[in-house]
Write an enzyme that holds these catalytic residues in place. Structure first.
Site, PDB file in Angstrom:
ATOM      1  CD  GLU A  33      55.032  39.930  27.975  1.00 45.27           C
ATOM      2  OE1 GLU A  33      55.481  40.351  26.856  1.00 45.27           O
ATOM      3  OE2 GLU A  33      54.839  40.904  28.844  1.00 45.27           O
ATOM      4  CB  CYS A  79      53.326  40.984  37.664  1.00 46.39           C
ATOM      5  SG  CYS A  79      51.471  41.546  36.824  1.00 46.39           S
ATOM      6  CB  CYS A  90      41.701  38.654  28.857  1.00 48.74           C
ATOM      7  SG  CYS A  90      40.992  38.772  30.307  1.00 48.74           S
ATOM      8  CB  CYS A 148      38.847  45.698  30.532  1.00 53.70           C
ATOM      9  SG  CYS A 148      38.270  44.639  31.804  1.00 53.70           S
ATOM     10  CB  CYS A 175      42.510  45.890  29.564  1.00 52.99           C
ATOM     11  SG  CYS A 175      44.022  44.746  29.582  1.00 52.99           S
ATOM     12  CB  CYS A 195      48.812  47.952  34.215  1.00 51.39           C
ATOM     13  SG  CYS A 195      49.488  48.442  35.354  1.00 51.39           S
TER      14      CYS A 195
HETATM   15  N1  SAH Z   1      41.773  40.338  34.973  1.00 53.03           N
HETATM   16  C1  SAH Z   1      42.348  40.819  36.193  1.00 53.03           C
HETATM   17  C2  SAH Z   1      43.809  40.673  36.237  1.00 53.03           C
HETATM   18  C3  SAH Z   1      44.624  41.302  35.114  1.00 53.03           C
HETATM   19  S1  SAH Z   1      44.600  43.013  34.699  1.00 53.03           S
HETATM   20  C4  SAH Z   1      41.791  42.065  36.772  1.00 53.03           C
HETATM   21  O1  SAH Z   1      41.002  42.586  35.983  1.00 53.03           O
HETATM   22  O2  SAH Z   1      41.938  42.495  37.771  1.00 53.03           O
HETATM   23  C5  SAH Z   1      45.572  43.917  36.260  1.00 53.03           C
HETATM   24  C6  SAH Z   1      45.136  45.168  36.286  1.00 53.03           C
HETATM   25  O3  SAH Z   1      45.725  46.004  35.424  1.00 53.03           O
HETATM   26  C7  SAH Z   1      43.645  45.454  36.563  1.00 53.03           C
HETATM   27  O4  SAH Z   1      43.322  46.400  37.240  1.00 53.03           O
HETATM   28  C8  SAH Z   1      43.504  46.147  35.077  1.00 53.03           C
HETATM   29  O5  SAH Z   1      42.183  46.748  35.079  1.00 53.03           O
HETATM   30  C9  SAH Z   1      44.573  47.011  34.788  1.00 53.03           C
HETATM   31  N2  SAH Z   1      44.974  47.465  33.628  1.00 53.03           N
HETATM   32  C10 SAH Z   1      44.892  46.892  32.315  1.00 53.03           C
HETATM   33  N3  SAH Z   1      45.042  47.897  31.293  1.00 53.03           N
HETATM   34  C11 SAH Z   1      45.598  48.825  31.830  1.00 53.03           C
HETATM   35  C12 SAH Z   1      45.985  50.055  31.348  1.00 53.03           C
HETATM   36  N4  SAH Z   1      46.502  50.184  29.947  1.00 53.03           N
HETATM   37  N5  SAH Z   1      46.409  50.865  31.999  1.00 53.03           N
HETATM   38  C13 SAH Z   1      46.539  51.009  33.543  1.00 53.03           C
HETATM   39  N6  SAH Z   1      45.900  49.835  34.012  1.00 53.03           N
HETATM   40  C14 SAH Z   1      45.360  48.730  33.440  1.00 53.03           C
END
Ligand code: SAH
Length: 370
Positions: free
Chosen positions: A100, A113, A120, A124, A127, A349
């Site tokens: 996306e 974005c 991935c 995390c 996420c 996000c």
């Molecule tokens: N892998 C990279 C880029 C993708 S994530 C990274 O980790 O930076 C982009 C951002 O969204 C990151 O800061 C991630 O931690 C955040 N993110 C992921 N899931 C989220 C969620 N459910 N709520 C808020 N931020 C989130």
């Protein structure tokens, strides 16, 4: 080449190729070297999708190109528009994989974005993408293709010099860009080229969970802005939230930030911090964050946790977020709270590609237990 392939499917697209690859294709056709620059202009400045529109080229040459190539972008399998103007495109690539791209319009700018991987590997825990397996890296053309599809949909060709709808690019979609650095770098070089899409490195931000060994290359080879998904101020907690921290702990990560070329007060490193209720959102943690960032030209981006079904966290209260932000701000750092955008189209996000994930989950649910 098997002769059951239709000619259209067999023709590769020139859209998404870098200068060298484009030059190689043209020389294979027997075209003179100066053609590369002409084609580059039509593809990346004018955004044409049909060789017939390349009016500075002789008709015979246009026909020759059309017989050998296309100008196809990744297919748009879904296009959604939020009530707040946010737009989301689900793209389907040649092998059927999907990723996306999201456009977030604001009054003074528009941010695209962009995804770097399908799925991935980082897992995390907050996420949603982390709940998916890594399927594969995106190729350079698939990354550039996201920008071209957005420009197509926004009617933004030829590349405007001002009043753009896509002013900024953030590599904050699905995937870890520093685990796919070669393709991300090749794509960003095309995006930054002043004779084409012409989006300056100062308007591009690469967000990483902290792949420390790749951070110097990112600075030296691309010179884009850096964003770090920090999310915790102790290794014990960050090990849980961002498991990559077990490999590259906070101190090493911050050292890499200190050494990042070009970081200055005018060009700060962004530290992203997701606000998780009762997990990382106390005033003591805000003070520790300030202490850790000491000496780094930094700004802090507080991200309200965006919940997803089954997530093991809740978003911090507005009061906790405000108190956290006040402490960071009082220490001299800008600490805006990111406004959730496009929630009605699951554009926020960590939610990217959630419909496909749901589909996959129901497939799994339908499978008999092993
Ligand atoms: N892998 C990279 C880029 C993708 S994530 C990274 O980790 O930076 C982009 C951002 O969204 C990151 O800061 C991630 O931690 C955040 N993110 C992921 N899931 C989220 C969620 N459910 N709520 C808020 N931020 C989130």
């Amino acid at each position: 080449m098997p002769d059951d392939l239709t000619p259209a499917a067999a023709r590769p697209s020139l859209a998404g190729l870098g200068r060298e690859a484009l030059a190689a294709e043209l020389s294979a056709l027997g075209a003179a070297p100066f053609r590369t620059r002409q084609l580059w202009h039509w593809i990346y400045h004018r955004g044409v999708t049909d060789f017939a529109d390349m009016t500075s080229l002789a008709k015979g040459f246009r026909d020759e190109l059309a017989a050998a190539y296309t100008l196809a972008r990744p297919a748009v399998s879904q296009a959604l528009r939020s009530a707040d103007g946010t737009r989301k495109w689900l793209l389907r690539f040649a092998d059927g994989q999907e990723a996306e791209t999201v456009h977030i319009p604001e009054t003074d700018r528009g941010t695209l974005c962009v995804s770097s991987q399908v799925g991935c590997t980082l897992n995390c825990t907050f996420c949603h993408t982390g709940t998916q397996r890594l399927v594969r890296n995106l190729g350079a053309a698939e990354i550039v293709g996201q920008v071209m599809v957005a420009r197509d949909a926004l009617g933004e060709w030829p590349s405007p010099r001002e009043d753009r709808q896509v002013t900024n690019i953030v590599l904050m979609g699905m995937g870890e860009p520093l685990y796919n650095f070669d393709n991300v770098a090749a794509a960003m070089k095309i995006v930054m080229d002043p004779e084409g899409l012409a989006i300056s490195r100062r308007k591009i931000t690469l967000s990483t969970a902290g792949v420390v060994p790749m951070i110097p290359r990112c600075g030296a080879e691309l010179g884009v802005n850096l964003a770090i998904s920090l999310h915790a101020v102790t290794d014990a907690l960050r090990d849980q939230l961002v498991p990559l921290n077990r490999k590259y702990p906070i101190a090493e990560l911050l050292d890499a930030c200190r050494a990042y070329p070009g970081s200055s007060n005018a060009r700060r490193i962004t530290f992203e911090y997701v606000m998780l209720d009762g997990v990382n959102d106390s005033p003591a943690e805000a003070r520790e964050l300030v202490r850790l960032l000491n000496g780094i030209p930094a700004k802090v981006n507080l991200i309200p946790f965006n919940p997803w079904p089954g997530a093991p966290f809740r978003c911090s209260s507005d009061q906790a977020i405000a108190a956290f932000s006040d402490i960071v701000f009082a220490a001299g750092y800008s600490a805006p709270v990111r406004t959730p955008r496009g929630r009605d189209i699951l554009a926020a996000c960590g939610q990217l590609k959630s419909a496909s994930v749901r589909a996959r989950r129901s497939e799994r649910a339908a499978m008999p237990a092993a």
